[in-house]
Design a protein around this motif. Structure first.
Motif, PDB file in Angstrom:
ATOM      1  N   LYS A 129       1.133   8.692   0.965  1.00  0.00           N
ATOM      2  CA  LYS A 129      -0.229   8.295   1.289  1.00  0.00           C
ATOM      3  C   LYS A 129      -0.350   6.766   1.351  1.00  0.00           C
ATOM      4  O   LYS A 129       0.550   6.035   0.909  1.00  0.00           O
ATOM      5  N   THR A 130      -1.446   6.295   1.869  1.00  0.00           N
ATOM      6  CA  THR A 130      -1.754   4.862   1.874  1.00  0.00           C
ATOM      7  C   THR A 130      -2.720   4.577   0.731  1.00  0.00           C
ATOM      8  O   THR A 130      -3.816   5.145   0.677  1.00  0.00           O
ATOM      9  N   MET A 178      -5.156   2.101  -1.542  1.00  0.00           N
ATOM     10  CA  MET A 178      -6.023   0.957  -1.297  1.00  0.00           C
ATOM     11  C   MET A 178      -6.160   0.039  -2.506  1.00  0.00           C
ATOM     12  O   MET A 178      -6.285  -1.173  -2.372  1.00  0.00           O
ATOM     13  N   ARG A 203       0.790  -1.224   0.000  1.00  0.00           N
ATOM     14  CA  ARG A 203       0.000   0.000   0.000  1.00  0.00           C
ATOM     15  C   ARG A 203       0.826   1.279   0.000  1.00  0.00           C
ATOM     16  O   ARG A 203       0.275   2.370  -0.132  1.00  0.00           O
ATOM     17  N   MET A 234      -6.521   5.953   0.503  1.00  0.00           N
ATOM     18  CA  MET A 234      -7.302   5.824   1.738  1.00  0.00           C
ATOM     19  C   MET A 234      -7.777   7.189   2.234  1.00  0.00           C
ATOM     20  O   MET A 234      -6.995   8.141   2.319  1.00  0.00           O
ATOM     21  N   ASP A 235      -9.055   7.256   2.539  1.00  0.00           N
ATOM     22  CA  ASP A 235      -9.659   8.416   3.190  1.00  0.00           C
ATOM     23  C   ASP A 235      -9.621   9.699   2.348  1.00  0.00           C
ATOM     24  O   ASP A 235      -9.720  10.806   2.896  1.00  0.00           O
ATOM     25  N   GLN A 236      -9.475   9.576   1.047  1.00  0.00           N
ATOM     26  CA  GLN A 236      -9.580  10.763   0.213  1.00  0.00           C
ATOM     27  C   GLN A 236      -9.894  10.341  -1.217  1.00  0.00           C
ATOM     28  O   GLN A 236      -9.878   9.158  -1.551  1.00  0.00           O
ATOM     29  N   GLN A 237     -10.201  11.325  -2.041  1.00  0.00           N
ATOM     30  CA  GLN A 237     -10.575  11.037  -3.411  1.00  0.00           C
ATOM     31  C   GLN A 237      -9.405  10.420  -4.168  1.00  0.00           C
ATOM     32  O   GLN A 237      -8.253  10.773  -3.963  1.00  0.00           O
ATOM     33  N   SER A 287      -6.611   4.379  -6.017  1.00  0.00           N
ATOM     34  CA  SER A 287      -7.506   4.681  -4.898  1.00  0.00           C
ATOM     35  C   SER A 287      -6.666   4.968  -3.656  1.00  0.00           C
ATOM     36  O   SER A 287      -5.758   4.201  -3.321  1.00  0.00           O
TER      37      SER A 287
END
Length: 399
Positions: free
Chosen positions: A331-332, A334, A256, A293-296, A291
């Motif tokens: 970022k992480t 997905m 990730r 995590m936690d954002q567009q 994709s």
């Protein structure tokens, strides 16, 4: 009432196969995982595990919390395909096997006495006995009948495990009143939002919808077809044309970080372009989806000349990731996906005066890619790679 279609849905198929082969797993909660470690997630679960809340997508860690006694086995897709073919052979003795819809779903055509409710019930009973006798008592299925494939499929999912249900204009839409719209196959959350905006909030309203209005909501003739089938019309499956090549991958935790996800994405490009060449096709459009995590998420599509070489698409892939990097760095991630579109046949590709290529002739890069395909087919996937990548197989790639 005449029924035309019988839909067979194997119950917890992957887990049931494993339980049949290993008696020590029978009656025990079992999860089938995509990866052989504690960082993966379940791609299937036995009914004993489902009773504790374990389902497809549940992480191994969460599954252990929900059910401390759960057992895990790595998925073996080739094994499940072999069982799929054995089930298909049995079913085809009793009725005309029309389509193998997936590794655990089958569609058959009803005729004669089996086109009536009691005849169909008797047919399903005999099929269940044959599957249990020839493949094992753990292999069970639910069955649904209807005037078309959509209603038969929905009926087959109403009573699990080991059920038998039917849908027709006499019990519709009341038989589905307990379901939400997105419980129906083909109704995503996005489509549910479109329907809600049009004032369609339950199945009864959807069944009562004017099919022409449905076409406008879907922005496609598929909406009209869908509603007409819910209303009981027998509409055959539309023939499909290959629209693209590609794959999306939900990333395991160890992949990730953007640096690791990029290498997985390169692997997806190699797989997609190899399939492209295998079917003698070219692509003129390339897309990357990421994709976060936690954002567009982030996605881009670029046009290219019609081509089928892996190196060419990898260069485009790298340029798109460079564009994405400021957005995803640190970022992480997905999931990731790559897609080849604007598909045509190599044999139909025009020549190029500037490069000297003749009609349907491969470029030097395309010939090199085809040579890699030949070596990988002979000596095994991954023998030759186009640089560094990170294979991330799911259960479809496992044996």
């Amino acid at each position: 009432m005449n029924y035309r279609v019988l839909y067979i849905d194997m119950n917890s198929f992957f887990a049931s196969v494993e339980q049949q082969l290993d008696p020590g797993l029978r009656g025990r909660p079992l999860g089938i995982t995509a990866m052989e470690n504690d960082k993966g997630s379940c791609v299937a679960a036995s009914y004993e595990a489902k009773a504790y809340g374990v389902k497809t997508g549940t992480s191994v860690r969460e599954a252990r919390q929900l059910c401390p006694d759960i057992q895990f086995r790595p998925s073996r897709h080739r094994l499940y395909v072999r069982f799929n073919l054995k089930v298909a052979e049995i079913l085809d003795r009793f009725a005309e096997l029309d389509k193998i819809r997936s590794v655990d779903e089958f569609q058959l055509i009803l005729s004669g006495d089996a086109a009536e409710l009691e005849g169909a019930r008797d047919l399903v009973t005999r099929m269940k006995r044959a599957v249990a006798a020839e493949l094992g008592e753990c292999l069970r299925f639910s069955a649904g009948i209807g005037p078309n494939h959509l209603l038969a499929k929905i009926a087959g999912k109403l009573q699990k495990p080991d059920g038998f249900r039917w849908l027709n204009d006499e019990n519709m839409p009341g038989a589905l009143a307990h379901l939400d719209l997105d419980d129906l196959p083909g109704i995503s959350k996005g489509m549910g939002g479109r329907l809600a905006a049009a004032g369609v909030n339950d199945i009864a309203s959807l069944v009562a919808l004017d099919p022409r209005h449905a076409r406008r909501i879907w922005n496609s003739v598929e909406g009209e077809r869908f509603v007409r089938m819910l209303q009981g019309m027998d509409i055959p499956l539309a023939s499909t044309k290959r629209g693209g090549f590609g794959n999306s991958k939900v990333l395991a935790p160890e992949f990730r970080k953007p640096e690791e996800a990029y290498l997985v994405s390169r692997w997806l490009v190699e797989k997609a372009t190899a399939r492209l060449r295998q079917e003698g096709s070219t692509a003129g459009r390339f897309s990357v989806q990421i994709s976060v995590m936690d954002q567009q998420g982030w996605s881009r599509t670029v046009k290219t000349s019609a081509r089928q070489d892996t190196l060419g698409f990898l260069r485009i892939h790298r340029a798109l990731w460079r564009e994405a990097w400021p957005y995803i760095k640190g970022k992480t991630l997905m999931s990731i996906g790559v897609q080849l579109n604007d598909i045509g046949l190599l044999q139909d590709r025009s020549g190029d005066l500037l490069s000297g290529l003749k009609v349907a002739e491969r470029s030097s890069s395309e010939r090199a890619s085809a040579a890699v395909d030949f070596l990988n087919a002979r000596f095994g996937d991954g023998t030759i790679r186009f640089g560094d990548n990170r294979p991330h197989p799911g259960f479809f790639e496992r044996g």
